[in-house]
Design a protein around this motif. Structure first.
Motif, PDB file in Angstrom:
ATOM      1  N   ASP A   1      84.928 -21.614  -4.022  1.00 27.91           N
ATOM      2  CA  ASP A   1      84.573 -22.959  -4.476  1.00 27.91           C
ATOM      3  C   ASP A   1      83.210 -22.978  -5.157  1.00 27.91           C
ATOM      4  OD1 ASP A   1      86.880 -23.871  -3.341  1.00 27.91           O
ATOM      5  OD2 ASP A   1      85.938 -25.228  -1.908  1.00 27.91           O
ATOM      6  N   PRO A   2      82.977 -23.937  -6.044  1.00 29.35           N
ATOM      7  CA  PRO A   2      81.649 -24.079  -6.649  1.00 29.35           C
ATOM      8  C   PRO A   2      80.599 -24.456  -5.614  1.00 29.35           C
ATOM      9  CG  PRO A   2      83.076 -25.913  -7.261  1.00 29.35           C
ATOM     10  CD  PRO A   2      83.944 -24.911  -6.575  1.00 29.35           C
ATOM     11  N   ILE A   3      79.376 -23.966  -5.838  1.00 32.16           N
ATOM     12  CA  ILE A   3      78.246 -24.197  -4.937  1.00 32.16           C
ATOM     13  C   ILE A   3      77.092 -24.750  -5.760  1.00 32.16           C
ATOM     14  CG2 ILE A   3      76.551 -23.027  -3.453  1.00 32.16           C
ATOM     15  CD1 ILE A   3      78.848 -21.006  -2.827  1.00 32.16           C
ATOM     16  N   PRO A   4      76.383 -25.775  -5.270  1.00 33.05           N
ATOM     17  CA  PRO A   4      75.253 -26.338  -6.032  1.00 33.05           C
ATOM     18  C   PRO A   4      74.239 -25.253  -6.404  1.00 33.05           C
ATOM     19  CG  PRO A   4      75.750 -27.700  -4.114  1.00 33.05           C
ATOM     20  CD  PRO A   4      76.582 -26.454  -3.975  1.00 33.05           C
ATOM     21  N   ASP A   5      73.795 -25.281  -7.656  1.00 31.89           N
ATOM     22  CA  ASP A   5      72.894 -24.238  -8.148  1.00 31.89           C
ATOM     23  C   ASP A   5      71.434 -24.677  -8.025  1.00 31.89           C
ATOM     24  OD1 ASP A   5      72.530 -21.660  -9.186  1.00 31.89           O
ATOM     25  OD2 ASP A   5      72.297 -22.427 -11.225  1.00 31.89           O
ATOM     26  N   THR A   6      71.061 -25.086  -6.819  1.00 33.40           N
ATOM     27  CA  THR A   6      69.686 -25.492  -6.547  1.00 33.40           C
ATOM     28  C   THR A   6      69.221 -24.853  -5.245  1.00 33.40           C
ATOM     29  OG1 THR A   6      70.429 -27.472  -5.349  1.00 33.40           O
ATOM     30  CG2 THR A   6      69.964 -27.716  -7.699  1.00 33.40           C
ATOM     31  N   GLY A   7      67.904 -24.632  -5.126  1.00 28.78           N
ATOM     32  CA  GLY A   7      67.368 -24.068  -3.891  1.00 28.78           C
ATOM     33  C   GLY A   7      68.058 -22.774  -3.518  1.00 28.78           C
ATOM     34  N   LEU A   8      68.486 -22.692  -2.270  1.00 28.96           N
ATOM     35  CA  LEU A   8      69.170 -21.496  -1.781  1.00 28.96           C
ATOM     36  C   LEU A   8      70.498 -21.264  -2.494  1.00 28.96           C
ATOM     37  CD1 LEU A   8      68.960 -19.190   0.214  1.00 28.96           C
ATOM     38  CD2 LEU A   8      69.824 -20.708   2.002  1.00 28.96           C
ATOM     39  N   GLY A   9      71.075 -22.325  -3.045  1.00 27.59           N
ATOM     40  CA  GLY A   9      72.320 -22.171  -3.800  1.00 27.59           C
ATOM     41  C   GLY A   9      72.173 -21.263  -5.005  1.00 27.59           C
ATOM     42  N   MET A  10      70.951 -21.118  -5.533  1.00 27.97           N
ATOM     43  CA  MET A  10      70.741 -20.209  -6.658  1.00 27.97           C
ATOM     44  C   MET A  10      71.023 -18.770  -6.256  1.00 27.97           C
ATOM     45  SD  MET A  10      67.302 -21.832  -8.391  1.00 27.97           S
ATOM     46  CE  MET A  10      67.251 -20.578  -9.682  1.00 27.97           C
ATOM     47  N   ALA A  11      70.670 -18.392  -5.023  1.00 28.96           N
ATOM     48  CA  ALA A  11      70.952 -17.039  -4.552  1.00 28.96           C
ATOM     49  C   ALA A  11      72.451 -16.821  -4.398  1.00 28.96           C
ATOM     50  CB  ALA A  11      70.245 -16.781  -3.225  1.00 28.96           C
ATOM     51  N   LEU A  12      73.151 -17.818  -3.839  1.00 28.80           N
ATOM     52  CA  LEU A  12      74.598 -17.703  -3.691  1.00 28.80           C
ATOM     53  C   LEU A  12      75.274 -17.591  -5.053  1.00 28.80           C
ATOM     54  CD1 LEU A  12      75.094 -20.389  -0.909  1.00 28.80           C
ATOM     55  CD2 LEU A  12      75.630 -17.971  -0.683  1.00 28.80           C
ATOM     56  N   ASN A  13      74.865 -18.422  -5.989  1.00 30.38           N
ATOM     57  CA  ASN A  13      75.466 -18.372  -7.318  1.00 30.38           C
ATOM     58  C   ASN A  13      75.182 -17.054  -8.020  1.00 30.38           C
ATOM     59  OD1 ASN A  13      76.846 -20.982  -8.403  1.00 30.38           O
ATOM     60  ND2 ASN A  13      75.179 -21.721  -7.107  1.00 30.38           N
ATOM     61  N   ASP A  14      73.970 -16.525  -7.849  1.00 28.97           N
ATOM     62  CA  ASP A  14      73.630 -15.231  -8.444  1.00 28.97           C
ATOM     63  C   ASP A  14      74.567 -14.141  -7.940  1.00 28.97           C
ATOM     64  OD1 ASP A  14      71.552 -13.281  -9.743  1.00 28.97           O
ATOM     65  OD2 ASP A  14      71.753 -12.581  -7.669  1.00 28.97           O
ATOM     66  N   ARG A  15      74.752 -14.070  -6.614  1.00 26.30           N
ATOM     67  CA  ARG A  15      75.612 -13.015  -6.050  1.00 26.30           C
ATOM     68  C   ARG A  15      77.063 -13.211  -6.459  1.00 26.30           C
ATOM     69  NH1 ARG A  15      70.811 -13.153  -4.960  1.00 26.30           N
ATOM     70  NH2 ARG A  15      69.847 -11.984  -3.244  1.00 26.30           N
ATOM     71  N   LEU A  16      77.530 -14.460  -6.452  1.00 28.70           N
ATOM     72  CA  LEU A  16      78.930 -14.714  -6.771  1.00 28.70           C
ATOM     73  C   LEU A  16      79.232 -14.460  -8.244  1.00 28.70           C
ATOM     74  CD1 LEU A  16      79.493 -17.846  -4.536  1.00 28.70           C
ATOM     75  CD2 LEU A  16      80.721 -15.666  -4.369  1.00 28.70           C
ATOM     76  N   ARG A  17      78.301 -14.796  -9.135  1.00 30.65           N
ATOM     77  CA  ARG A  17      78.531 -14.508 -10.556  1.00 30.65           C
ATOM     78  C   ARG A  17      78.638 -13.003 -10.804  1.00 30.65           C
ATOM     79  NH1 ARG A  17      75.164 -19.240 -11.635  1.00 30.65           N
ATOM     80  NH2 ARG A  17      73.289 -17.964 -11.434  1.00 30.65           N
ATOM     81  N   ARG A  18      77.822 -12.232 -10.104  1.00 33.90           N
ATOM     82  CA  ARG A  18      77.875 -10.782 -10.284  1.00 33.90           C
ATOM     83  C   ARG A  18      79.103 -10.167  -9.620  1.00 33.90           C
ATOM     84  NH1 ARG A  18      72.654  -9.363 -12.215  1.00 33.90           N
ATOM     85  NH2 ARG A  18      71.120 -10.997 -11.777  1.00 33.90           N
ATOM     86  N   ALA A  19      79.598 -10.821  -8.552  1.00 39.39           N
ATOM     87  CA  ALA A  19      80.773 -10.313  -7.838  1.00 39.39           C
ATOM     88  C   ALA A  19      82.072 -10.690  -8.538  1.00 39.39           C
ATOM     89  CB  ALA A  19      80.786 -10.863  -6.416  1.00 39.39           C
ATOM     90  N   SER A  20      82.021 -11.718  -9.390  1.00 43.68           N
ATOM     91  CA  SER A  20      83.240 -12.289  -9.966  1.00 43.68           C
ATOM     92  C   SER A  20      83.772 -11.477 -11.143  1.00 43.68           C
ATOM     93  CB  SER A  20      82.957 -13.721 -10.436  1.00 43.68           C
ATOM     94  OG  SER A  20      84.104 -14.283 -11.048  1.00 43.68           O
ATOM     95  N   ILE A  21      85.093 -11.433 -11.242  1.00 44.85           N
ATOM     96  CA  ILE A  21      85.717 -10.961 -12.475  1.00 44.85           C
ATOM     97  C   ILE A  21      85.448 -12.001 -13.557  1.00 44.85           C
ATOM     98  CG2 ILE A  21      87.467  -9.538 -11.353  1.00 44.85           C
ATOM     99  CD1 ILE A  21      89.436 -11.842 -11.642  1.00 44.85           C
ATOM    100  N   LYS A  22      85.500 -11.598 -14.807  1.00 39.23           N
ATOM    101  CA  LYS A  22      85.081 -12.498 -15.893  1.00 39.23           C
ATOM    102  C   LYS A  22      86.129 -13.559 -16.223  1.00 39.23           C
ATOM    103  CE  LYS A  22      81.310 -10.291 -16.041  1.00 39.23           C
ATOM    104  NZ  LYS A  22      80.167 -10.876 -15.262  1.00 39.23           N
ATOM    105  N   SER A  23      87.396 -13.264 -15.961  1.00 35.22           N
ATOM    106  CA  SER A  23      88.461 -14.238 -16.230  1.00 35.22           C
ATOM    107  C   SER A  23      89.593 -13.994 -15.252  1.00 35.22           C
ATOM    108  CB  SER A  23      88.950 -14.109 -17.665  1.00 35.22           C
ATOM    109  OG  SER A  23      89.469 -12.813 -17.910  1.00 35.22           O
ATOM    110  N   LEU A  24      90.395 -15.004 -15.055  1.00 34.75           N
ATOM    111  CA  LEU A  24      91.538 -14.875 -14.140  1.00 34.75           C
ATOM    112  C   LEU A  24      92.598 -13.947 -14.723  1.00 34.75           C
ATOM    113  CD1 LEU A  24      91.806 -18.580 -13.007  1.00 34.75           C
ATOM    114  CD2 LEU A  24      91.417 -16.616 -11.506  1.00 34.75           C
ATOM    115  N   PRO A  25      93.273 -13.189 -13.853  1.00 37.20           N
ATOM    116  CA  PRO A  25      94.289 -12.241 -14.356  1.00 37.20           C
ATOM    117  C   PRO A  25      95.506 -12.959 -14.900  1.00 37.20           C
ATOM    118  CG  PRO A  25      94.271 -12.291 -11.939  1.00 37.20           C
ATOM    119  CD  PRO A  25      93.094 -13.118 -12.405  1.00 37.20           C
TER     120      PRO A  25
END
Length: 321
Positions: free
Chosen positions: A297-321
């Protein structure tokens, strides 16, 4: 599974002083520790993780005074941040002393340094009387470990031992702040947020990924693809008409409605601290061959959410299969 020996603190100290590498707990994630002064020990860290040497390591100390043992030309800003947030999940990038081998810093003239708050990590560093280089105790680009069992599942048979200090409380890697230039720059977001740094130093800059194949990175965690489970993970928008694979699972956040029922939830109340502590554990839990896709699910990109979004963007595939 071939497990390395579960190791006591005193045995870990002996192994580290003997040039071996041992997984130790920190408040962020488990680290694969080795003598930061010993190039052979550093080489064992890179080999065990299958980590390229252009990805620098973080050196761990157990007292603010030890910063001067590994770094030089230390600005006042470093000590102000250290007094505010050490021990804790914050890494500072500073000019290195010659005693730190180039292998630890990928040949860069700077060194990344942290003072962890986990009492077991502090005890091991103090008893060994060594600064310890300790990247996350996992295979390169895989999900970071937040329990001793996570370490064993990835590095069994590759390392000399594991010290079990229980689940990590923070759950994602430390914030990395470069103090090499006049304006402090956050190279990797973490639990010490940009707002927290600004309260101490004033204006800060947000760095961008410095990932270039084969080129030394300014700090760990800069690769565009990182922290990935073996099951494809997708973090992003989904078209209305897209048909998800049958064996899709979902990591929910708060009460957000999703395309399928929640399999697990980072935090039903939308608590970013709880979500951060649980992220990697849930990624490990769902990283199983019976699943074809992990949605987050999407996570707010503020405060600690920036760390979560950073890790998830790097962990994510670029597009759905």
């Amino acid at each position: 599974m071939l497990f390395p020996p579960w190791t006591s603190v005193d045995e870990a100290v002996r192994l580290l002083q003997d040039g071996q590498v041992v997984a130790i707990p920190t408040e962020t994630v488990y680290g694969l520790a080795g003598n930061a002064y010993n190039p052979d020990a550093l080489a064992k860290i890179f080999a065990a993780k299958e980590r390229p040497t252009f990805d620098p390591l973080i050196v761990h100390i157990c007292d603010i005074k030890q910063l001067a043992d590994v770094a030089r030309d230390i600005p006042d800003a470093a000590y102000r941040l250290a007094e505010a947030y050490w021990p804790g999940p914050m890494t500072l990038v500073l000019p290195k002393k010659d005693c730190i081998p180039d292998l630890a810093t990928s040949g860069l003239p700077s060194v990344a340094v942290r003072f962890p708050s986990h009492p077991v990590a502090q005890e091991i560093i103090r008893k060994s009387n060594l600064p310890l280089a300790a990247p996350s105790a996992n295979l390169f680009k895989h999900v970071s470990p937040t329990t001793a069992m996570h370490v064993a599942e990835q590095l069994s048979g590759r390392i000399a031992g594991i010290v079990d200090g229980g689940p990590c409380q923070v759950g994602v890697e430390s914030a990395i702040i470069s103090l090499l230039n006049e304006t402090p720059t956050i190279l990797r977001p973490g639990a010490v947020t940009a707002e927290m740094v600004e309260r101490v130093l004033g204006k800060v800059a947000l760095g961008v990924s410095s990932s270039k194949p084969g080129k030394p990175m300014a700090a760990p965690g800069q690769l565009d693809t990182h922290y990935r489970p073996q099951v494809p993970l997708y973090y992003g928008p989904i078209k209305k008409d897209y048909k998800l694979p049958t064996r899709t699972v979902r990591i929910a956040f708060g009460t957000t409605e999703g395309p399928i029922p929640a399999t697990v939830n980072l935090s039903k109340t939308g608590d970013l601290v709880e979500a951060t502590a649980k992220l990697y554990a849930l990624m490990h839990e769902l990283d199983r061959p019976e699943y074809d896709l992990i949605l987050v699910d999407p996570i707010p990109d503020t405060g600690l959410g920036m760390a979560l979004n950073d890790r998830l963007r790097r962990a994510s595939i670029k597009s759905l299969p």
